[in-house]
Write a protein that holds these residues in place. Structure first.
Motif, short mmCIF file in Angstrom:
data_model
loop_
_atom_site.label_atom_id
_atom_site.label_comp_id
_atom_site.label_asym_id
_atom_site.label_seq_id
_atom_site.Cartn_x
_atom_site.Cartn_y
_atom_site.Cartn_z
N VAL A 27 -111.74 -1.63 36.82
CA VAL A 27 -111.58 -1.19 35.24
C VAL A 27 -112.09 -2.31 34.43
N PHE A 28 -113.28 -2.04 33.84
CA PHE A 28 -113.86 -2.91 32.78
C PHE A 28 -114.32 -2.58 31.71
N ARG A 29 -114.66 -3.38 30.51
CA ARG A 29 -115.04 -2.90 29.28
C ARG A 29 -116.61 -2.28 29.31
N ASP A 30 -116.62 -1.14 28.39
CA ASP A 30 -117.86 -0.76 28.36
C ASP A 30 -118.80 -1.58 27.33
N ILE A 31 -120.13 -1.69 27.93
CA ILE A 31 -120.83 -2.40 27.17
C ILE A 31 -121.15 -2.15 25.63
N LYS A 32 -121.09 -0.89 25.55
CA LYS A 32 -121.28 -0.31 24.11
C LYS A 32 -120.25 0.71 23.85
N PRO A 33 -119.13 -0.08 23.17
CA PRO A 33 -117.90 0.63 22.96
C PRO A 33 -117.94 1.73 21.89
N ALA A 34 -117.34 2.89 22.16
CA ALA A 34 -117.39 4.05 21.42
C ALA A 34 -116.04 4.22 20.69
N ALA A 35 -115.05 3.31 21.02
CA ALA A 35 -113.96 3.11 20.39
C ALA A 35 -113.25 1.67 20.50
#
Ligand code: 5GP
Ligand code: ZN
Length: 112
Positions: A27-35
């Protein structure tokens, strides 16, 4: 899968900000966060999309959901929304099964 971007992240060939990992999942952070919090939960094994899964993948799917719970706990998320885009027509752009974990901000507005 040699060129799959999420397989490459799982192999450590592309850097990612990992918040939780176990033998079968990452589980990793999205490169283009939508939240304010936007994580991606993936199985290490390449599966292109949810609809490709069958009974033989039940363990993989169960482990992925448990990895979501553990990542949410690690990030101290009490409330979160889980989204799986299945197929290009539903907005899937990376064809390696992943669940978006979204949290923070005003998540009380319902989509459905
Ligand atoms: P989809 O549109 O397939 O449901 O979601 C793919 C997600 O992967 C998108 O939210 C996109 O921002 C994210 N993504 C694509 N490439 C990378 C990458 O190299 N690293 C990370 N951390 N996220 C990525
Ligand atoms: Zn892959």
């Amino acid at each position: 899968m040699e060129s799959c971007v999420f397989c490459r992240i799982a192999r450590g060939e592309i850097p990612a900000e990992v918040v939780y990992e176990d033998a079968g999942n990452l589980v990793f952070r999205d490169i283009k966060p939508a939240a304010p919090v936007h994580l991606l939960a993936i199985p290490r094994r390449h599966v292109a999309r949810l609809a490709d899964c069958s009974g033989k993948d039940a363990d993989l799917l169960a482990a992925l959901f448990l990895a979501v719970n553990r990542a949410a706990a690690a990030e101290k998320l009490r409330d979160f929304r889980l989204i799986v885009n299945n197929g290009a027509g539903a907005g899937q752009t990376v064809f390696h099964l992943h669940a978006h974990i979204l949290a923070g901000g005003n998540m009380s507005e319902k989509l459905l």
